[in-house]
Design a protein around this motif. Sequence first.
Motif, PDB file in Angstrom:
ATOM      1  N   ASP A 165      23.083  50.061  93.679  1.00 38.07           N
ATOM      2  CA  ASP A 165      23.943  49.133  93.876  1.00 38.07           C
ATOM      3  C   ASP A 165      23.578  47.469  94.174  1.00 38.07           C
ATOM      4  O   ASP A 165      24.009  47.014  95.251  1.00 38.07           O
TER       5      ASP A 165
ATOM      6  N   ASN B  94      26.465  44.771  94.864  1.00 37.39           N
ATOM      7  CA  ASN B  94      26.815  44.555  96.402  1.00 37.39           C
ATOM      8  C   ASN B  94      25.661  43.906  97.379  1.00 37.39           C
ATOM      9  O   ASN B  94      26.024  43.423  98.046  1.00 37.39           O
ATOM     10  N   LYS B  95      24.382  44.831  97.037  1.00 37.27           N
ATOM     11  CA  LYS B  95      23.268  44.167  97.918  1.00 37.27           C
ATOM     12  C   LYS B  95      22.887  42.745  97.639  1.00 37.27           C
ATOM     13  O   LYS B  95      22.700  42.037  98.378  1.00 37.27           O
TER      14      LYS B  95
ATOM     15  N   ARG C 148      35.216  38.961  96.854  1.00 37.43           N
ATOM     16  CA  ARG C 148      34.964  40.232  96.694  1.00 37.43           C
ATOM     17  C   ARG C 148      35.856  40.898  95.338  1.00 37.43           C
ATOM     18  O   ARG C 148      35.247  41.834  94.787  1.00 37.43           O
TER      19      ARG C 148
ATOM     20  N   TRP D 255      25.096  40.276  96.470  1.00 33.67           N
ATOM     21  CA  TRP D 255      26.198  39.596  96.812  1.00 33.67           C
ATOM     22  C   TRP D 255      26.141  39.493  98.399  1.00 33.67           C
ATOM     23  O   TRP D 255      26.313  38.497  98.760  1.00 33.67           O
ATOM     24  N   THR D 256      25.829  40.484  99.023  1.00 35.79           N
ATOM     25  CA  THR D 256      25.701  40.446 100.591  1.00 35.79           C
ATOM     26  C   THR D 256      24.797  39.559 100.966  1.00 35.79           C
ATOM     27  O   THR D 256      24.857  38.677 101.808  1.00 35.79           O
ATOM     28  N   GLY D 257      23.257  39.466 100.087  1.00 33.98           N
ATOM     29  CA  GLY D 257      22.301  38.835 100.593  1.00 33.98           C
ATOM     30  C   GLY D 257      22.477  37.231 100.346  1.00 33.98           C
ATOM     31  O   GLY D 257      22.323  36.359 101.079  1.00 33.98           O
ATOM     32  N   SER D 258      23.496  37.055  99.137  1.00 29.73           N
ATOM     33  CA  SER D 258      23.606  35.488  98.746  1.00 29.73           C
ATOM     34  C   SER D 258      24.663  34.801  99.752  1.00 29.73           C
ATOM     35  O   SER D 258      24.808  33.629  99.813  1.00 29.73           O
ATOM     36  N   LYS D 259      25.424  35.780 100.577  1.00 35.93           N
ATOM     37  CA  LYS D 259      26.340  35.008 101.571  1.00 35.93           C
ATOM     38  C   LYS D 259      25.633  34.644 102.759  1.00 35.93           C
ATOM     39  O   LYS D 259      26.169  33.871 103.368  1.00 35.93           O
ATOM     40  N   SER D 260      24.619  35.282 102.971  1.00 37.34           N
ATOM     41  CA  SER D 260      24.027  35.119 104.434  1.00 37.34           C
ATOM     42  C   SER D 260      23.350  33.704 104.317  1.00 37.34           C
ATOM     43  O   SER D 260      22.617  33.591 103.212  1.00 37.34           O
TER      44      SER D 260
ATOM     45  N   SER E 265      16.132  40.005 102.679  1.00 37.74           N
ATOM     46  CA  SER E 265      16.574  40.961 101.476  1.00 37.74           C
ATOM     47  C   SER E 265      16.595  40.003 100.124  1.00 37.74           C
ATOM     48  O   SER E 265      16.977  40.327  99.188  1.00 37.74           O
TER      49      SER E 265
ATOM     50  N   ILE F  97      33.500  40.622  92.692  1.00 33.58           N
ATOM     51  CA  ILE F  97      32.304  41.690  92.670  1.00 33.58           C
ATOM     52  C   ILE F  97      32.843  43.080  92.336  1.00 33.58           C
ATOM     53  O   ILE F  97      32.306  43.901  91.554  1.00 33.58           O
TER      54      ILE F  97
END
Length: 192
Positions: free
Chosen positions: A181, A184-185, A144, A187-192, A59, A147
């Motif tokens: 969005d 959120n997308k 969070r 942010w989620t990707g950057s955490k993985s 992603s 965000i």
Amino acid sequence: MSWRFKILNGKDTELYSYIKGDDFLEIDSSLLQLLKENEQDLYDLINYRWGLILETFNSTPRINKKVKIMDEREIKRSSLNKFKSYLDLENKEHKCFICNKKIEDHLSIDHVIPWSYMYSDDVWNLVYVCQTCNSSKNNRIPTRIEIIKLIKRNKNLLKCMEDNGINNKIYDELKISIEKDYVNKFWTGSKS
Ligand SMILES: [Zn+2]
């Protein structure tokens, strides 16, 4: 190796001979010279294809751009000043996105989701921060709370742009980022 490489300028060419299962292929020495001469183009093409493959199961945004940047050891970061007039619409008082204090001097524009992940400057990801917060933030992944705050800010910013009759590329990009969005997308990707 692919049969695709055998078609050149619409003509079937015998670039190489390869028998399936062999661990070698035969190639004419004059063609090797040609490959050498076009080495850089071929290298870019291979990286591009590799990027496309990675993008199908990852992603992370703009893989191709990153591969190219890493290859060239060259990172160009453009000025964020052009975003000020938009950020001002929603944040006239120049309050720091992180500590909420009014920024008196050294107004900085910061990427909430780190630039090192995005490799891109997008209005939906840009905020004002004070110098203290900017220097302590570095490349950390946002919380969070930040965000949620950014999502709310973007909705307000979109409304401010509409109220001011702004209808340009920046407006379109912001609108799409809200619809899809992105905050959120990515942010989620950057955490993985
Ligand atoms: Zn601050």
